[in-house]
Design a protein around this motif. Structure first.
Motif, PDB file in Angstrom:
ATOM      1  N   ARG A  80     -13.020 -31.995   0.927  1.00  0.00           N
ATOM      2  CA  ARG A  80     -13.546 -30.643   1.163  1.00  0.00           C
ATOM      3  C   ARG A  80     -14.776 -30.327   0.317  1.00  0.00           C
ATOM      4  NH1 ARG A  80      -9.100 -30.547  -1.989  1.00  0.00           N
ATOM      5  NH2 ARG A  80      -8.975 -29.169  -3.827  1.00  0.00           N
ATOM      6  N   PHE A  81     -15.078 -31.200  -0.658  1.00  0.00           N
ATOM      7  CA  PHE A  81     -16.232 -30.957  -1.523  1.00  0.00           C
ATOM      8  C   PHE A  81     -17.471 -31.743  -1.113  1.00  0.00           C
ATOM      9  CE2 PHE A  81     -12.429 -30.429  -4.276  1.00  0.00           C
ATOM     10  CZ  PHE A  81     -12.546 -29.065  -4.505  1.00  0.00           C
ATOM     11  N   TYR A  82     -17.315 -32.691  -0.179  1.00  0.00           N
ATOM     12  CA  TYR A  82     -18.450 -33.508   0.241  1.00  0.00           C
ATOM     13  C   TYR A  82     -19.422 -32.687   1.101  1.00  0.00           C
ATOM     14  CZ  TYR A  82     -15.668 -37.577  -1.231  1.00  0.00           C
ATOM     15  OH  TYR A  82     -14.930 -38.486  -1.944  1.00  0.00           O
ATOM     16  N   GLU A 141     -14.499 -26.601  -9.305  1.00  0.00           N
ATOM     17  CA  GLU A 141     -13.378 -26.668  -8.379  1.00  0.00           C
ATOM     18  C   GLU A 141     -12.924 -28.118  -8.162  1.00  0.00           C
ATOM     19  OE1 GLU A 141     -14.412 -24.727  -4.770  1.00  0.00           O
ATOM     20  OE2 GLU A 141     -14.676 -22.755  -5.692  1.00  0.00           O
ATOM     21  N   ALA A 142     -13.895 -29.030  -8.013  1.00  0.00           N
ATOM     22  CA  ALA A 142     -13.552 -30.446  -7.842  1.00  0.00           C
ATOM     23  C   ALA A 142     -12.875 -30.986  -9.096  1.00  0.00           C
ATOM     24  CB  ALA A 142     -14.807 -31.250  -7.522  1.00  0.00           C
ATOM     25  N   LEU A 183     -10.814 -35.229  -2.256  1.00  0.00           N
ATOM     26  CA  LEU A 183     -12.044 -34.486  -2.539  1.00  0.00           C
ATOM     27  C   LEU A 183     -12.876 -34.241  -1.276  1.00  0.00           C
ATOM     28  CD1 LEU A 183     -13.160 -36.301  -5.838  1.00  0.00           C
ATOM     29  CD2 LEU A 183     -12.010 -34.087  -5.643  1.00  0.00           C
ATOM     30  N   ARG A 199     -21.747 -30.734   0.369  1.00  0.00           N
ATOM     31  CA  ARG A 199     -22.014 -29.369  -0.083  1.00  0.00           C
ATOM     32  C   ARG A 199     -22.892 -29.440  -1.329  1.00  0.00           C
ATOM     33  NH1 ARG A 199     -16.210 -26.649  -0.701  1.00  0.00           N
ATOM     34  NH2 ARG A 199     -17.512 -24.912  -1.408  1.00  0.00           N
ATOM     35  N   PRO A 226     -23.954 -29.356  -4.935  1.00  0.00           N
ATOM     36  CA  PRO A 226     -23.129 -29.502  -6.141  1.00  0.00           C
ATOM     37  C   PRO A 226     -23.410 -28.411  -7.174  1.00  0.00           C
ATOM     38  CG  PRO A 226     -24.942 -31.057  -6.210  1.00  0.00           C
ATOM     39  CD  PRO A 226     -25.023 -30.385  -4.864  1.00  0.00           C
ATOM     40  N   LEU A 246     -18.583 -37.109  -6.375  1.00  0.00           N
ATOM     41  CA  LEU A 246     -19.173 -36.503  -5.186  1.00  0.00           C
ATOM     42  C   LEU A 246     -20.455 -37.217  -4.777  1.00  0.00           C
ATOM     43  CD1 LEU A 246     -18.590 -32.682  -5.792  1.00  0.00           C
ATOM     44  CD2 LEU A 246     -17.148 -34.356  -4.630  1.00  0.00           C
ATOM     45  N   LEU A 271     -18.807 -25.389  -7.576  1.00  0.00           N
ATOM     46  CA  LEU A 271     -18.206 -26.465  -6.780  1.00  0.00           C
ATOM     47  C   LEU A 271     -17.707 -27.589  -7.676  1.00  0.00           C
ATOM     48  CD1 LEU A 271     -17.833 -27.512  -3.767  1.00  0.00           C
ATOM     49  CD2 LEU A 271     -19.833 -28.927  -4.261  1.00  0.00           C
TER      50      LEU A 271
END
Length: 250
Positions: free
Chosen positions: A192-194, A205-206, A190, A196, A198, A145, A202
């Motif tokens: 949808r995790f950028y 989930e990643a 990934l 945001r 950390p 991330l 999160l």
């Protein structure tokens, strides 16, 4: 970022390791087209045998993009082994010490130089009774991330049949020759995790997304369905302690 040269130390390691691997094992390698030809990236690999780092390194060496593993720091003190680890650019991991963050920084720096850093997200050889990937640790997700480089999932199988985990040398079964299967898949999604924060949730989930892609590849390799819930070694140990405490009160 340009492609980084393999280097003399990695070539020396290949000269030492490849002949016995070619002699003792058959190979079933697929998915090499998913290994990026240029730039930094991460690979995330399941871990089921003391032999599988050699199997996987052989696979990726043949793509022309060598991996930099995160290895336990004590290995760097072993004669010859430590010399080869340092020479090939492997990254020492210092657990529970003030140097623990050094591995994180070194991994990020290697990726930014255009190299591949290989992670075993489980952190150790799987303890799952059926040899499926366990719940993963969040280190690979955290670096992914931050750097936003491709994360390539890799599944492997076969090394565990020749060199079973947590077993003595008397349990080795080199013959008949086993097939070392290594299969890489497309990058883990990934996106949808950028952008945001950390948070621990999160990152979990990643990590679950990464482990899900590795497990799906292993399901294809084995032709079987993995358990719906990945084995969690910490939860299993806590349950064992709870049971032992309960029995002790009887």
């Amino acid at each position: 970022m340009s492609r980084r040269r393999i280097g003399i130390w990695y070539r020396l390691a290949a000269v030492i390791a490849k002949p016995p691997l070619l002699l003792l094992f058959k190979r079933d390698w697929r998915g090499m087209e998913h290994i990026p030809a240029e730039g930094g990236f991460i690979t995330t690999v399941n871990h089921n045998s003391y032999l599988d780092p050699l199997s996987y390194a052989h696979y990726q060496y043949n793509t022309g993009r060598v991996p930099r593993f995160l290895a336990k720091a004590p290995l760097f003190s072993v004669p010859f082994v430590g010399m080869m680890l340092r020479g090939t650019g492997q990254i020492p991991v210092y657990r529970e010490s003030t140097d623990a963050l050094d591995a994180f920084r070194a991994a990020v720096e290697a990726i930014e130089r255009g190299e591949c850093v290989a992670f075993y997200p489980e952190g150790t050889i799987t303890r799952d009774p059926e040899m499926w990937p366990m719940a993963g640790k969040t280190g690979a997700a955290r670096i992914a991330l931050q750097t936003r480089v491709p994360v390539i999932p890799v599944a492997q199988w076969g090394a565990n049949l020749a060199v079973p985990p947590y077993a003595g040398t008397d349990k080795m079964r080199l013959f008949p020759r086993k097939t070392l299967i290594v299969r890489a898949g497309p990058p883990v999604d990934l996106d949808r995790f950028y952008d945001r924060e950390p948070t621990p949730e999160l990152l979990r989930e990643a990590t679950e997304a990464i482990m899900a892609d590795i497990t799906a590849l292993l399901e294809e390799v084995r032709g079987e369905k993995a358990p719906d819930e990945p084995y969690d070694h910490r939860k299993a140990r806590a349950e064992q302690r709870r049971k032992a405490a309960g029995e002790g009160k009887k």
